[in-house]
Enzyme design. Structure first.
Site, PDB file in Angstrom:
ATOM      1  N   ASP A  11       0.889  -1.161   0.000  1.00  0.00           N
ATOM      2  CA  ASP A  11       0.000   0.000   0.000  1.00  0.00           C
ATOM      3  C   ASP A  11       0.922   1.204   0.000  1.00  0.00           C
ATOM      4  O   ASP A  11       1.616   1.459   0.980  1.00  0.00           O
ATOM      5  CB  ASP A  11      -0.874  -0.055   1.261  1.00  0.00           C
ATOM      6  CG  ASP A  11      -1.680   1.222   1.479  1.00  0.00           C
ATOM      7  OD1 ASP A  11      -1.489   2.190   0.718  1.00  0.00           O
ATOM      8  OD2 ASP A  11      -2.495   1.237   2.425  1.00  0.00           O
ATOM      9  N   TYR A 227       2.735   0.710  14.835  1.00  0.00           N
ATOM     10  CA  TYR A 227       1.668   0.429  13.901  1.00  0.00           C
ATOM     11  C   TYR A 227       1.851   1.233  12.620  1.00  0.00           C
ATOM     12  O   TYR A 227       1.943   2.449  12.660  1.00  0.00           O
ATOM     13  CB  TYR A 227       0.307   0.777  14.520  1.00  0.00           C
ATOM     14  CG  TYR A 227      -0.820   0.497  13.566  1.00  0.00           C
ATOM     15  CD1 TYR A 227      -1.398  -0.769  13.519  1.00  0.00           C
ATOM     16  CD2 TYR A 227      -1.274   1.470  12.693  1.00  0.00           C
ATOM     17  CE1 TYR A 227      -2.409  -1.042  12.636  1.00  0.00           C
ATOM     18  CE2 TYR A 227      -2.285   1.211  11.803  1.00  0.00           C
ATOM     19  CZ  TYR A 227      -2.851  -0.049  11.776  1.00  0.00           C
ATOM     20  OH  TYR A 227      -3.854  -0.316  10.892  1.00  0.00           O
ATOM     21  N   LYS A 230      -2.173  -2.638   8.694  1.00  0.00           N
ATOM     22  CA  LYS A 230      -2.260  -4.108   8.689  1.00  0.00           C
ATOM     23  C   LYS A 230      -1.557  -4.668   7.463  1.00  0.00           C
ATOM     24  O   LYS A 230      -1.456  -4.000   6.449  1.00  0.00           O
ATOM     25  CB  LYS A 230      -3.726  -4.506   8.627  1.00  0.00           C
ATOM     26  CG  LYS A 230      -4.419  -4.378   9.953  1.00  0.00           C
ATOM     27  CD  LYS A 230      -4.585  -5.725  10.593  1.00  0.00           C
ATOM     28  CE  LYS A 230      -5.106  -5.551  12.002  1.00  0.00           C
ATOM     29  NZ  LYS A 230      -4.668  -6.597  12.887  1.00  0.00           N
TER      30      LYS A 230
HETATM   31  C1  F6R Z   1      -7.095  -0.112   8.292  1.00  0.00           C
HETATM   32  C2  F6R Z   1      -6.950   1.163   7.581  1.00  0.00           C
HETATM   33  C3  F6R Z   1      -7.850   2.279   7.925  1.00  0.00           C
HETATM   34  C4  F6R Z   1      -7.127   3.319   8.777  1.00  0.00           C
HETATM   35  C5  F6R Z   1      -8.080   4.463   9.198  1.00  0.00           C
HETATM   36  C6  F6R Z   1      -7.373   5.548   9.990  1.00  0.00           C
HETATM   37  O1  F6R Z   1      -6.185  -1.042   7.840  1.00  0.00           O
HETATM   38  O2  F6R Z   1      -6.101   1.309   6.735  1.00  0.00           O
HETATM   39  O3  F6R Z   1      -9.017   1.842   8.542  1.00  0.00           O
HETATM   40  O4  F6R Z   1      -6.574   2.707   9.910  1.00  0.00           O
HETATM   41  O5  F6R Z   1      -8.637   5.057   8.062  1.00  0.00           O
HETATM   42  O6  F6R Z   1      -6.294   5.984   9.237  1.00  0.00           O
HETATM   43  P1  F6R Z   1      -5.289   7.121   9.694  1.00  0.00           P
HETATM   44  O7  F6R Z   1      -4.786   6.765  11.048  1.00  0.00           O
HETATM   45  O8  F6R Z   1      -4.228   7.086   8.638  1.00  0.00           O
HETATM   46  O9  F6R Z   1      -6.072   8.419   9.709  1.00  0.00           O
HETATM   47 MG    MG Z   2      -3.691   2.519   3.270  1.00  0.00          MG
HETATM   48 MG    MG Z   3      -4.841  -2.075   2.604  1.00  0.00          MG
END
Ligand code: F6R
Ligand code: MG
Ligand code: MG
Length: 363
Positions: A11, A227, A230
Site C-alpha cells: 500500500d 503500527y 495491517k
Molecule cells: C485499516 C486502515 C484504515 C485506517 C483508518 C485511519 O487497515 O487502513 O481503517 O486505519 O482510516 O487511518 P489514519 O490513522 O491514517 O487516519
Molecule cells: Mg492505506
Molecule cells: Mg490495505
C-alpha cells in the site's frame, strides 16, 4: 520447465483516505513491469489492486527470494510512491519502511508470497488478495481447502489427494515455525491456527514437498515496532490434478468468517469475497474483502485472469457478510467488534489509558 511465481504487494497511497489505489498508480506499475518483461527479467506479469493495496503478480525463472525480482518490486513501489506524493494521495509510501534496499524485501514492508515449481502439463493457479485484514485471515479457508473433506471432496475421493498435506505455520509472537501434517495432526494444527493473532499458515505442500500454497505472512506492524497498517495479505494456490480443484478453492471462501482488521486495524468483521469491481472498502473502511483471480500458466505466461468471486454463486455469501457487517457495527466500541486490548494494533487506546492513569484509585 521450472517457473517461479512471485506476488509482491504494498500500500503506497490511496484515495480518498485508505480506500482505493487509483489507476494512475497501477499505470506506473504496468510501465515498470513492461520494461522488465522486455529485458527478460520477467516472463510475464499482471498488475491489480484490492482496496488500497497494489499487487504485482510476476512470473520468472530466478527462484524465490531473488534480489532482481525483489529489487524490481521495490523500485516499482518507489516510483509509484513518487506519483502518490505528487497527487498528495493518502498514506503515500506507507508500506516502504526503509528506502535502503539490500537484496531482499524481508522486513522492509511489502508483503511477499512466492513459490517455484515444475510447470505441469496444465497449471491452474488462483491468486487471492485481501484488504483490511491480516495474513491469518487465510487460516480458516486454507484449512478448509486443504484439510476439510466437507469442503474439498477430493480429500476423500481423489486417490492423488488422500495422503493429505503439510502445513508450515509461523508463530509470529515468538518468531518460530512448525510443520504439521494432515490428516494425522489435524487437531494439533487447528489448536494452533485457531489463535489467529499468533499463528499464521505460511505455506502448504504435498507430502512429497511439492508446493501447493503460499501466503504473505510478514507481520509489518511487529517488524516496524509500531503500527504502520495491517499486512493486507495475498495467497497463491495451485489447483487441480493432485491439488484442490479450482471450485474447491473458491468454496473455502463461501462462508464469510470473522477476521481481524477493518477500521483502524482494530475491529473484527466478515471477510467478504467480491469481484474486482467491488474491491472497494468504503463502509467503516471495510468490511474486509478478498478477491480471487484465476490463471493458467503456459511456460510462465499468465493466461487469464478470470475474476472468480464475481460470480452470482457468491451473492448469498456477500448478503450474509453485509448482514454480519450491520450486526457487528451495532456493537460500536464494544468487544468482540472492537478487538481485545492485546490485539489492538492502533496506538490510540494505550494513549487514552495512559492519560487517565493517575486518576485510578484502589478499590
Ligand atoms: C485499516 C486502515 C484504515 C485506517 C483508518 C485511519 O487497515 O487502513 O481503517 O486505519 O482510516 O487511518 P489514519 O490513522 O491514517 O487516519
Ligand atoms: Mg492505506
Ligand atoms: Mg490495505
Amino acid at each position: 520447465m521450472k517457473v517461479t511465481i512471485s506476488v509482491i504487494k504494498a500500500d503506497v497511497g490511496s484515495l480518498p483516505g485508505h480506500s482505493i489505489a487509483p489507476k494512475e498508480l497501477l499505470d506506473v506499475a504496468r510501465e515498470a513491469l513492461d520494461v522488465a518483461k522486455e529485458d527478460h527479467t520477467l516472463i510475464d506479469y499482471y498488475v491489480t489492486r484490492c482496496g488500497d493495496d497494489i499487487e504485482l503478480i510476476m512470473t520468472h525463472n530466478k527462484g524465490v527470494g531473488h534480489k532482481d525480482i525483489h529489487g524490481l518490486a521495490f523500485r516499482t513501489f518507489e516510483s509509484i510512491t513518487k506519483i502518490a506524493q505528487d497527487l498528495k494521495l493518502y498514506g503515500a509510501g506507507q508500506d516502504l519502511l526503509s528506502h535502503a534496499f539490500s537484496g531482499n524485501l524481508k522486513g522492509m514492508g511489502p508483503g511477499v508470497a512466492e513459490m517455484e515449481f515444475e510447470e505441469r502439463k496444465s497449471e491452474p493457479i488462483v491468486i487471492c488478495m485481501a484488504d483490511k485484514t491480516e495474513p491469518a485471515a487465510y487460516n480458516l479457508p486454507l484449512f478448509k481447502i486443504f484439510a476439510d473433506p466437507f469442503n474439498t471432496a477430493g480429500l476423500t475421493i481423489d486417490p492423488t489427494m488422500i495422503d493429505g498435506f503439510k502445513f508450515e505455520v509461523y508463530d509470529v509472537k515468538d518468531q518460530k515455525k512448525i510443520t504439521l501434517e494432515t490428516p494425522q495432526e489435524m487437531y494439533e494444527l487447528l489448536a494452533l491456527i485457531g489463535t489467529t493473532g499468533r499463528y499464521e499458515i505460511k505455506s502448504i505442500s504435498k507430502k512429497n514437498g511439492e508446493p501447493a500454497a503460499a501466503v504473505s505472512a510478514e507481520k509489518l506492524n511487529m517488524m516496524a515496532g509500531r503500527y504502520v497498517g495491517k499486512d493486507d495479505p495475498v495467497c497463491i494456490i495451485r489447483g487441480q490434478s493432485g491439488f484442490p480443484a479450482v471450485g474447491e478453492i473458491t468454496e473455502g471462501f463461501a462462508f464469510p468468517h470473522l477476521v481481524a482488521g477493518w477500521m483502524r486495524g482494530s475491529h473484527s468483521g466478515p471477510l467478504m469475497p467480491v469481484g474486482q469491481k467491488d474491491a472497494n472498502p468504503t463502509r467503516f473502511d471495510g468490511p474486509p474483502r478478498v478477491i480471487a483471480l484465476g490463471f493458467q500458466l503456459a511456460n510462465g505466461r499468465l493466461v487469464g485472469p478470470v475474476d472468480l468471486f464475481a460470480d452470482i454463486s457468491f451473492d448469498l455469501t456477500r448478503e450474509k457478510a453485509m448482514e454480519i457487517t450491520d450486526y457487528m457495527r451495532r456493537h460500536g466500541p464494544f468487544e468482540p467488534h472492537r478487538l481485545p486490548e492485546g490485539e489492538l494494533e492502533y496506538t490510540s487506546l494505550p494513549h487514552v489509558i495512559e492519560k487517565m492513569k493517575d486518576r485510578f484509585k484502589k478499590i
